[in-house]
Every structure is written in structure tokens, then in C-alpha cells.
Design a protein around this motif. Structure first.
Motif, PDB file in Angstrom:
ATOM      1  N   ASP A   1       0.759  -1.241   0.103  1.00  0.00           N
ATOM      2  CA  ASP A   1       0.122   0.000   0.100  1.00  0.00           C
ATOM      3  C   ASP A   1       0.865   1.250  -0.042  1.00  0.00           C
ATOM      4  O   ASP A   1       1.161   1.779   1.006  1.00  0.00           O
ATOM      5  CB  ASP A   1      -0.956  -0.002   1.275  1.00  0.00           C
ATOM      6  N   ALA A   2       1.342   1.624  -1.413  1.00  0.00           N
ATOM      7  CA  ALA A   2       1.922   2.785  -1.366  1.00  0.00           C
ATOM      8  C   ALA A   2       1.288   3.955  -2.339  1.00  0.00           C
ATOM      9  O   ALA A   2       0.420   3.559  -3.023  1.00  0.00           O
ATOM     10  CB  ALA A   2       3.461   2.534  -1.976  1.00  0.00           C
ATOM     11  N   PRO A   3       1.919   5.270  -2.138  1.00  0.00           N
ATOM     12  CA  PRO A   3       1.152   6.295  -2.974  1.00  0.00           C
ATOM     13  C   PRO A   3       1.325   5.759  -4.695  1.00  0.00           C
ATOM     14  O   PRO A   3       2.254   5.106  -5.035  1.00  0.00           O
ATOM     15  CB  PRO A   3       1.740   7.431  -2.693  1.00  0.00           C
ATOM     16  N   THR A   4       0.237   5.868  -5.189  1.00  0.00           N
ATOM     17  CA  THR A   4       0.405   5.981  -6.756  1.00  0.00           C
ATOM     18  C   THR A   4       0.843   7.184  -7.115  1.00  0.00           C
ATOM     19  O   THR A   4       1.365   8.017  -6.523  1.00  0.00           O
ATOM     20  CB  THR A   4      -1.415   5.956  -7.258  1.00  0.00           C
TER      21      THR A   4
ATOM     22  N   PHE B   1       5.647   2.941 -28.247  1.00  0.00           N
ATOM     23  CA  PHE B   1       6.484   3.966 -28.557  1.00  0.00           C
ATOM     24  C   PHE B   1       6.309   5.091 -27.464  1.00  0.00           C
ATOM     25  O   PHE B   1       5.390   5.953 -27.566  1.00  0.00           O
ATOM     26  CB  PHE B   1       6.257   4.408 -29.834  1.00  0.00           C
ATOM     27  N   VAL B   2       7.158   5.133 -26.261  1.00  0.00           N
ATOM     28  CA  VAL B   2       6.987   5.774 -25.271  1.00  0.00           C
ATOM     29  C   VAL B   2       7.431   7.267 -25.516  1.00  0.00           C
ATOM     30  O   VAL B   2       7.300   8.400 -25.097  1.00  0.00           O
ATOM     31  CB  VAL B   2       7.396   5.392 -23.905  1.00  0.00           C
ATOM     32  N   ASN B   3       8.824   7.149 -26.045  1.00  0.00           N
ATOM     33  CA  ASN B   3       9.499   8.357 -26.210  1.00  0.00           C
ATOM     34  C   ASN B   3       8.599   9.615 -26.955  1.00  0.00           C
ATOM     35  O   ASN B   3       8.560   9.411 -28.082  1.00  0.00           O
ATOM     36  CB  ASN B   3      10.775   8.239 -26.922  1.00  0.00           C
ATOM     37  N   MET B   4       8.606  10.714 -26.128  1.00  0.00           N
ATOM     38  CA  MET B   4       7.781  11.847 -26.774  1.00  0.00           C
ATOM     39  C   MET B   4       6.170  11.595 -27.054  1.00  0.00           C
ATOM     40  O   MET B   4       5.768  12.268 -27.853  1.00  0.00           O
ATOM     41  CB  MET B   4       8.551  12.422 -28.100  1.00  0.00           C
ATOM     42  N   HIS B   5       5.769  10.548 -26.668  1.00  0.00           N
ATOM     43  CA  HIS B   5       4.440  10.231 -26.768  1.00  0.00           C
ATOM     44  C   HIS B   5       3.573  11.114 -26.202  1.00  0.00           C
ATOM     45  O   HIS B   5       3.782  11.569 -25.053  1.00  0.00           O
ATOM     46  CB  HIS B   5       3.837   8.687 -26.203  1.00  0.00           C
ATOM     47  N   PRO B   6       2.508  11.754 -26.694  1.00  0.00           N
ATOM     48  CA  PRO B   6       1.844  12.723 -26.254  1.00  0.00           C
ATOM     49  C   PRO B   6       0.599  12.271 -24.958  1.00  0.00           C
ATOM     50  O   PRO B   6       0.184  13.080 -24.433  1.00  0.00           O
ATOM     51  CB  PRO B   6       0.574  13.302 -27.358  1.00  0.00           C
ATOM     52  N   GLY B   7       0.619  10.974 -24.803  1.00  0.00           N
ATOM     53  CA  GLY B   7      -0.342  10.597 -23.911  1.00  0.00           C
ATOM     54  C   GLY B   7      -1.362   9.772 -24.294  1.00  0.00           C
ATOM     55  O   GLY B   7      -1.908   9.867 -25.348  1.00  0.00           O
ATOM     56  N   GLY B   8      -1.925   8.915 -23.335  1.00  0.00           N
ATOM     57  CA  GLY B   8      -3.030   8.006 -23.775  1.00  0.00           C
ATOM     58  C   GLY B   8      -2.638   6.834 -24.330  1.00  0.00           C
ATOM     59  O   GLY B   8      -3.601   5.777 -24.793  1.00  0.00           O
ATOM     60  N   GLY B   9      -1.535   6.231 -24.586  1.00  0.00           N
ATOM     61  CA  GLY B   9      -0.852   5.018 -24.847  1.00  0.00           C
ATOM     62  C   GLY B   9      -0.846   3.877 -23.578  1.00  0.00           C
ATOM     63  O   GLY B   9      -1.101   4.316 -22.559  1.00  0.00           O
ATOM     64  N   GLY B  10      -1.024   2.845 -24.090  1.00  0.00           N
ATOM     65  CA  GLY B  10      -1.091   1.848 -23.299  1.00  0.00           C
ATOM     66  C   GLY B  10      -2.278   1.329 -22.696  1.00  0.00           C
ATOM     67  O   GLY B  10      -3.266   1.278 -23.286  1.00  0.00           O
ATOM     68  N   ILE B  11      -2.524   1.583 -21.241  1.00  0.00           N
ATOM     69  CA  ILE B  11      -3.562   1.105 -20.561  1.00  0.00           C
ATOM     70  C   ILE B  11      -4.922   1.738 -21.179  1.00  0.00           C
ATOM     71  O   ILE B  11      -5.885   1.112 -21.392  1.00  0.00           O
ATOM     72  CB  ILE B  11      -3.116   1.419 -19.172  1.00  0.00           C
ATOM     73  N   PRO B  12      -4.863   3.043 -21.122  1.00  0.00           N
ATOM     74  CA  PRO B  12      -6.180   3.452 -21.683  1.00  0.00           C
ATOM     75  C   PRO B  12      -6.566   2.992 -23.015  1.00  0.00           C
ATOM     76  O   PRO B  12      -7.902   2.799 -23.223  1.00  0.00           O
ATOM     77  CB  PRO B  12      -5.672   5.221 -22.007  1.00  0.00           C
ATOM     78  N   GLU B  13      -5.745   2.832 -23.939  1.00  0.00           N
ATOM     79  CA  GLU B  13      -6.146   2.089 -25.304  1.00  0.00           C
ATOM     80  C   GLU B  13      -6.517   0.653 -24.948  1.00  0.00           C
ATOM     81  O   GLU B  13      -7.613   0.093 -25.418  1.00  0.00           O
ATOM     82  CB  GLU B  13      -4.762   1.999 -26.219  1.00  0.00           C
TER      83      GLU B  13
ATOM     84  N   PRO C   1      -3.496  14.753 -12.303  1.00  0.00           N
ATOM     85  CA  PRO C   1      -4.280  13.969 -13.465  1.00  0.00           C
ATOM     86  C   PRO C   1      -4.072  14.825 -14.615  1.00  0.00           C
ATOM     87  O   PRO C   1      -3.989  14.239 -15.900  1.00  0.00           O
ATOM     88  CB  PRO C   1      -5.450  13.710 -12.995  1.00  0.00           C
ATOM     89  N   SER C   2      -3.972  16.112 -14.730  1.00  0.00           N
ATOM     90  CA  SER C   2      -4.112  17.070 -15.985  1.00  0.00           C
ATOM     91  C   SER C   2      -2.699  17.043 -16.549  1.00  0.00           C
ATOM     92  O   SER C   2      -2.211  17.618 -17.453  1.00  0.00           O
ATOM     93  CB  SER C   2      -4.453  18.296 -15.782  1.00  0.00           C
ATOM     94  N   SER C   3      -1.758  16.605 -15.726  1.00  0.00           N
ATOM     95  CA  SER C   3      -0.109  16.802 -16.181  1.00  0.00           C
ATOM     96  C   SER C   3       0.282  15.941 -17.319  1.00  0.00           C
ATOM     97  O   SER C   3      -0.315  14.703 -17.419  1.00  0.00           O
ATOM     98  CB  SER C   3       0.786  16.531 -14.859  1.00  0.00           C
ATOM     99  N   SER C   4       1.413  16.099 -17.835  1.00  0.00           N
ATOM    100  CA  SER C   4       1.886  15.531 -18.840  1.00  0.00           C
ATOM    101  C   SER C   4       2.273  14.132 -18.625  1.00  0.00           C
ATOM    102  O   SER C   4       1.740  13.137 -19.331  1.00  0.00           O
ATOM    103  CB  SER C   4       2.885  16.212 -19.528  1.00  0.00           C
ATOM    104  N   VAL C   5       2.996  13.964 -17.379  1.00  0.00           N
ATOM    105  CA  VAL C   5       3.171  12.459 -17.002  1.00  0.00           C
ATOM    106  C   VAL C   5       2.013  11.897 -16.749  1.00  0.00           C
ATOM    107  O   VAL C   5       2.117  10.364 -17.050  1.00  0.00           O
ATOM    108  CB  VAL C   5       4.415  12.770 -16.059  1.00  0.00           C
ATOM    109  N   ALA C   6       1.157  12.378 -16.026  1.00  0.00           N
ATOM    110  CA  ALA C   6       0.032  11.597 -15.687  1.00  0.00           C
ATOM    111  C   ALA C   6      -0.793  10.928 -16.894  1.00  0.00           C
ATOM    112  O   ALA C   6      -1.223  10.013 -16.949  1.00  0.00           O
ATOM    113  CB  ALA C   6      -0.879  12.381 -14.837  1.00  0.00           C
ATOM    114  N   LYS C   7      -0.793  11.736 -18.013  1.00  0.00           N
ATOM    115  CA  LYS C   7      -1.283  11.253 -19.333  1.00  0.00           C
ATOM    116  C   LYS C   7      -0.611  10.256 -20.099  1.00  0.00           C
ATOM    117  O   LYS C   7      -1.181   9.440 -20.752  1.00  0.00           O
ATOM    118  CB  LYS C   7      -1.486  12.421 -20.019  1.00  0.00           C
TER     119      LYS C   7
END
Length: 685
Positions: A538-541, A577-589, A546-552
């Protein structure tokens, strides 16, 4: 086509029938991959290999091959190429079986770039040395380009229009007083620079404040800093005179009741395949594939030179490239089995890291023990675990990834963190005397920004097969009521995670929350679903807004758990492709189509983390810190699976029903003395 390449491909096709479909790519196979790729029409002398890895066949094809129902699946490799001259990147799949290119696509940068290449990073010093603005910025601090080392860091994505389509890195400088001087002690703060790797030019210099460069040495390997050696520590020797208990056949491992396969990938590092546990002669499947699919290290200092600091060490840097070659007696102790790691360098040639993976057994204290008050029986068994690990050094940090298998069926994964914290100049306390709120002062004038390490484990579970469900289990406190008049009752709640869109869950230590992966087909002798339980820490997420670039970009870090249906294309928690990805990749997809999850072939995406507020004891080198999770059998077995573990032998100290134990019984509850027996079963006098 080159004749030698044809010959190698033919040899590979002859071997394909005997190579396990999940076997790591060999040096010979990497040579074959390069031969295939070198004949692609756009391949030039400026083409660099960013990634080469096994394109694993789908699970059902592996099962069909293992059962003899189908031939071996086509053996394939995934290849990422980048042309240094044209700036063109491609993502291809090639067949080692046929020698053909199966598919290829251009990576245009709109959904992320290929990882930064060492070849590109090596040019940065020359680029900066010829830039007048950079030379002038250093001069205002009394420095020249020869006085500093440059740390090129991933750029992230902040919506800057002038960075669209470019391959950007952001750099910080550190002063180095002499070649053996550790740079992390001397950050040149208040200054950063953005570069475009495609054009080889400086885009922007951010020069906000001139700090004094911290002067204290950070050379932890200097005997004067280490101090006099600690006296009184006697040698500890761990020996197994009869050899280890495990057997090894290539990458296949057998130990106790466990069977599994090892793998290595330059992006994910160590991979465990096809873990099963023998139960009354039957090898029962538990986990098809376990790996660290991604990790992110976001920093919490909002200053103009540091707000962008967040690193996806797997997706942006391919941390397997920096795997350490381990040394006996230093990194691993005991009866050790080493495995080499093989991956492609940037020219497509095989690179071998010797002794990359370490495997050994460890004593782990008591497995089970009881001294019975009524019979005098006194039994104890020793626990041990199989340890499989590797270390990688990514810039300043060293990460060890350890998988532990226990005799009772428990699986544990632990990330170990050491090395040197990333440093800054300490801005000083606030006017009211309160400390700077975003960094710790760890030495005079030297700061260490607050940050997190979030690791995402991709756990492809197969609890007694591929029909599983994940239940969220909480401890429930019950109020006083007609059925609980004394207020002592408590119970548990169990609710299934029914679909992908609602699968994001957060650990809750106050409820003892765990996640049960249960078979929807198999039961134990009591009719209970066979299962394993994921025990999170049980550690912080992710602490960022949530609006930050890294959170996306790191959505996986917002929750401790996501669950998806198995899809071989869904391999990385933050996307391909994570490098310079704008966000929303991976889990959200992965969860967007909201597939049902009850009775399906399931993959768990578990984030386990460490939030780091550095302390003075972390300098000049950080003692080991840890983040971990555990998978434990829950009604998977009909009874304790370790009853048949032999009692300790050889020292004569673990004799059941000893006279001492009986003396303790006699003085306790007045038990009948004839219940106390000697080691041979006869009553004690």
C-alpha cells in the motif's frame, strides 16, 4: 541478396523445429535478423537498430505446439530501425523461419518516437561545444565545455509546437573536477538546454539563475571518504556441498515442485515464462508470463529547469541495454547458476552480457513449526527460496529486479534500488526558515528533488488454465447488531472485476485489500475455486496532477491494478513508443473497448512503487531500498503443499519431541507425561 545471409537463414530454418517458441533470441538468430533487414530497400549504412526482440507467438499456438496438435509457430523478431540521415523510423516484423519481412510500418512520431540511441547521444557534447549560447551560459558560471559532463534526458511531451516531429532531448550539466570525479556531487543548476537530435542543433537554452556549484566530493569509492574499514565482521560462507537443488536445461528450470522458463528482452529485461507447480504428480499452471513492462521515475520539482524530469526507463531507454555482468561473491553468493543476456547492438550485431542473470537458492528461515502442548510433538521445517535476478544501471540509479519462488507456491517480485540520487543545487530555505518544499538538502548546497519510482508488472495469469476471474477482497468491520451483539465480528467482501473499463483499482491497507485471481473452472476438494491472491504494497500511486503531461503518459501509475483480456499486441503498460508520446498510450487504449473479464484469459497490470523523499543517509551512495508485491496460493492446494519437505538433517539439533520440549510441556499445562517421547518414539523417563 547476400549469399551468406541466405545460408544463415537456411540454417535457422533447420533449427526452428527444435527451438522452443518462447526461447530468447540467440546470437545466431540476431545475425539472421540483421541479414534479413539489411536487404530491405531503405536500409543504408546510416540505419541503426533501436530494438530487436522476440515477437512471441500467441498463447494458443504455443499450447497447440506443446500438445503436439500443431507444428512449431513461425519464429519471428520485431525490429525497430532509425535512419540517422533521413530521420525515418520503422517498426517491422521479420520471420526467422522463412527469411521474409512479414510487415513494416513507418513510425512518424505523432504517437511517440523510437528510444534515444547511444549514437545520437554521443553527438551531443560536440553539438553543445559549438553552440555560442551554451558556451556563454557556462562562461557566466566560470566554466568551459571541458569542465562539464552532459546528461541527455528524455524530453517527454509538453505540446510545444516547435518540437513537433523532432527527436528532442533535454540536458543538464554537471561539473567534473578530474576524470575519476563523480559528477553527481556538482550539478550546474539553473541551466538546461533542449536539443533536436535530427538536425543536431540547440533549440532552446533555459538559463534562470546562477547557483554556486556544490563543491563537496561525492566520491564514495575514495578510501578517505569511506573512512577506516569496519572491524569485527567475520566471513559468512554459504555452501551447498552436494550442489544446488535446481536443474537447468537451456532456459528451462526445475526446482522443488516448480517448473518455468527464463527469458531476456532488451526492453523488459528478465522474463519468467510458464510457471507451474507439481501437485500430486500434475504440473498445474499458475502464470504464463511475468515481466516488468514499464517503469517511470517522475520528479516533483516544478522549477523551470526541472519540471520536465520524468523518465520511462524501459520504454524510453530500453534499460536491458545497461544490464550488469554480475560477479560471484559480490552480486550473488552461494551455489550460483549464471545466464548470459543476448541482444542486438545499434548496428544489429549480437551483444552478449556474460553472467547477466543470477540464479541461486537462499535459506529463508522457518517454513513451519509447532510444539504441541498435548502430544509433545515438536516439528520444524526450514524454508528456502529460488532467487532469479538481474541488475541494470540507468544513469545515476542501479536497479535490481528479483523474482523469488518459495516451496509453498508463493511468488514474490522485488525491485531493489541503489546507486546515486539525482541531484540539484539546493535553493536554500524559505524566508520563514521552512525548507525548500520540493527537494531535500543532502550535503552542503546539494539538493535531491523529491521523486517516485513506479514499476508496472505485466502478469499473464493462468490459474489452472485460461478461464479466470479477478475478485477484489476487502476486510469488513461490522457494527454491533442483533447478530453481532458484542461487536467482535468481522468478515470479508468479495466482488468480481467484471470488465476492463472498471478494472482500475487502488490498494487500501486499512481494508487489507487484495486481488484474487481465481479459476472459473477448477475447484479444490472443498469445492472452492482454486486461486492465487495478489498482495500489493500500500504505497502512493502517481503523485502528479491528473492533468499533467506525465499523468497522461503514465496512466498505469494512477492505479495499483488494471485487468485486461489477453491480447498479444498489448505488451507495454505505456504503449509501444513511449519516447515523446503525447499521452493516452498503453492502458487507456487497452481498456477502451471494455471487454468482459469473468471466465476469460486475463492479464493483470500491477503497479508497485516507492515514493522517495531523499535523506542525508542516501548520500553519497544510496543504501538499498525496496518495492515489492507477492502472489500467494489461496485454496489452490487441498492442504499445506510443504508437508513432505524433509526435516533438517546433519546437525542433530532438530530432533522431534526432545526432552527440553517435554520439560516445557510439563511445566505448562500439566499434560500427561507419557505423551512425551524420545526421538525414537519411546516414552521419556
Amino acid at each position: 541478396m547476400n549469399t551468406r545471409n541466405l545460408d544463415v537463414a537456411a540454417e535457422q530454418r533447420q533449427l526452428a523445429s527444435v527451438v522452443h517458441p518462447l526461447a530468447s533470441l540467440s546470437s545466431e538468430e540476431i545475425d539472421v535478423v540483421r541479414g534479413i533487414v539489411a536487404n530491405m530497400p531503405d536500409f543504408t549504412e546510416n540505419t541503426r537498430f533501436s530494438y530487436v526482440g522476440l515477437e512471441e507467438p500467441i498463447k494458443s499456438d504455443v499450447f497447440a505446439w506443446e500438445s503436439g496438435e500443431a507444428p512449431a509457430p513461425d519464429r519471428r523478431a520485431r525490429v525497430w530501425l532509425h535512419d540517422l540521415d533521413k530521420g525515418v523510423s520503422t517498426d517491422s516484423v521479420v520471420s526467422l523461419t522463412t527469411g521474409l519481412v512479414v510487415k513494416t510500418a513507418v513510425v512518424d512520431g505523432s504517437e511517440g518516437q523510437l528510444p534515444v540511441l547511444d549514437t545520437e547521444a554521443m553527438n551531443i557534447i560536440a553539438i553543445l561545444a559549438s553552440d555560442e549560447g551554451w558556451v556563454a551560459a557556462l562562461a557566466t558560471r566560470g566554466l568551459t565545455t571541458g569542465d562539464v559532463q552532459i546528461m541527455p534526458l528524455s524530453a517527454g511531451h509538453y505540446g510545444y509546437p516547435d518540437e513537433d516531429g523532432l527527436r528532442v532531448v533535454r540536458c543538464l550539466a554537471f561539473k567534473q573536477d578530474y576524470p575519476a570525479d563523480h559528477i553527481w556531487a556538482h550539478p550546474v543548476d539553473g541551466l538546461s538546454v533542449y536539443l533536436d537530435l535530427l538536425q543536431g542543433v540547440v533549440l532552446k537554452i533555459i538559463d534562470t539563475r546562477i547557483f554556486d556549484v556544490p563543491a563537496e566530493s561525492g566520491n564514495y569509492d575514495d578510501p578517505e571518504i569511506q573512512g577506516a574499514p569496519l572491524q569485527g565482521l567475520k566471513p559468512i560462507k554459504i555452501t551447498q556441498p552436494e550442489g544446488p537443488s535446481f536443474t537447468v536445461d537451456g532456459e528451462h528450470i526445475a526446482w522443488g515442485n516448480w517448473k518455468l522458463r527464463l527469458g531476456f528482452d532488451v526492453r523488459e529485461g528478465l522474463i519468467l515464462h510458464q510457471l507451474s507447480f507439481a501437485d500430486e504428480g500434475v504440473d498445474r499452471p499458475i502464470m504464463y508470463r511475468g515481466s516488468i513492462s514499464e517503469m517511470v521515475v517522475p520528479y516533483g520539482d516544478p522549477s523551470p529547469n526541472r519540471f520536465w524530469q520524468n523518465y520511462f526507463d524501459a520504454g524510453e531507454f530500453l534499460y536491458g541495454r545497461f544490464t550488469n555482468s554480475l560477479a560471484l561473491g559480490c552480486d550473488c553468493v552461494g551455489e550460483i547458476k549464471y545466464f548470459d543476456a543476448v541482444f542486438a547492438d545499434e548496428l544489429g550485431a549480437p551483444r552478449v552480457v556474460e553472467n547477466a542473470i543470477c540464479m541461486h537458492e537462499e535459506d529463508f528461515g522457518s517454513l513451519w513449526k509447532h510444539t504441541d502442548l498435548f502430544t509433545g510433538a515438536h516439528e520444524v521445517r526450514r524454508s528456502r527460496r529460488l532467487v532469479i535476478s538481474f541488475f541494470t544501471t540507468v544513469g545515476n540509479y542501479d536497479y535490481g529486479f528479483f523474482w523469488y519462488l518459495y516451496l509453498d507456491g508463493t511468488i514474490e517480485c522485488e525491485a531493489k534500488l541503489t546507486g546515486v540520487v539525482f541531484t540539484s543545487a539546493y535553493p536554500g530555505d524559505n524566508a520563514d526558515g521552512t525548507p525548500y518544499p520540493y527537494a531535500s538538502q543532502i550535503a552542503p548546497g546539494l539538493g535531491a528533488p523529491y521523486h517516485q519510482h513506479l514499476f508496472n508488472a505485466r502478469l499473464d495469469m493462468t490459474i489452472d488454465g485460461t478461464s479466470n476471474v479477478v475478485n477484489e477482497i476487502d476486510a469488513v468491520r461490522l457494527p454491533v447488531s442483533a447478530t453481532n451483539p458484542h461487536g467482535n465480528a468481522f468478515t470479508k467482501s468479495s466482488s468480481p472485476i467484471t470488465s476492463e473499463a472498471v478494472s482500475g483499482r487502488v490498494a487500501d491497507g486499512s481494508r487489507g485489500r487484495v486481488w484474487q485471481i481465481a479459476s472459473t473452472d477448477a475447484t479444490n476438494r472443498l469445492g472452492q475455486p482454486t486461486s492465487y491472491v495478489l498482495h500489493p504494497t500500500d504505497a502512493p500511486t502517481l503523485m502528479m496532477d491528473p492533468s499533467s503531461s506525465v499523468a497522461k503518459r503514465a496512466t498505469f501509475g494512477a492505479k495499483h491494478l488494471y485487468v485486461t483480456r489477453y491480447d498479444p499486441a498489448e505488451r507495454y503498460a505505456a504503449g509501444d513508443f513511449v519516447n515523446m508520446h503525447p499521452g493516452g498510450g498503453g492502458i487507456p487504449e487497452f481498456i477502451a473497448d471494455d471487454e468482459p473479464l469473468v471466465g476469460e484469459d486475463l492479464v493483470l497490470w500491477h503497479t508497485f512503487a516507492l515514493t522517495h523523499f531523499p535523506r542525508s543517509e542516501d548520500w553519497p551512495i544510496m543504501p538499498m531500498d525496496y518495492a515489492r508485491f507477492t502472489l500467494k496460493p489461496y485454496n489452490f492446494f487441498d492442504k499445506n503443499p510443504t508437508l513432505n519437505v524433509p526435516a533438517p538433517v546433519g546437525e542433530g539439533h532438530c530432533i522431534a519431541s526432545s526432552d527440553q520440549a517435554c520439560g516445557e510441556v510439563r511445566s505448562g499445562l500439566g499434560v500427561r507425561e507419557d505423551h512425551c517421547v524420545d526421538g525414537d518414539g519411546s516414552p521419556l523417563p
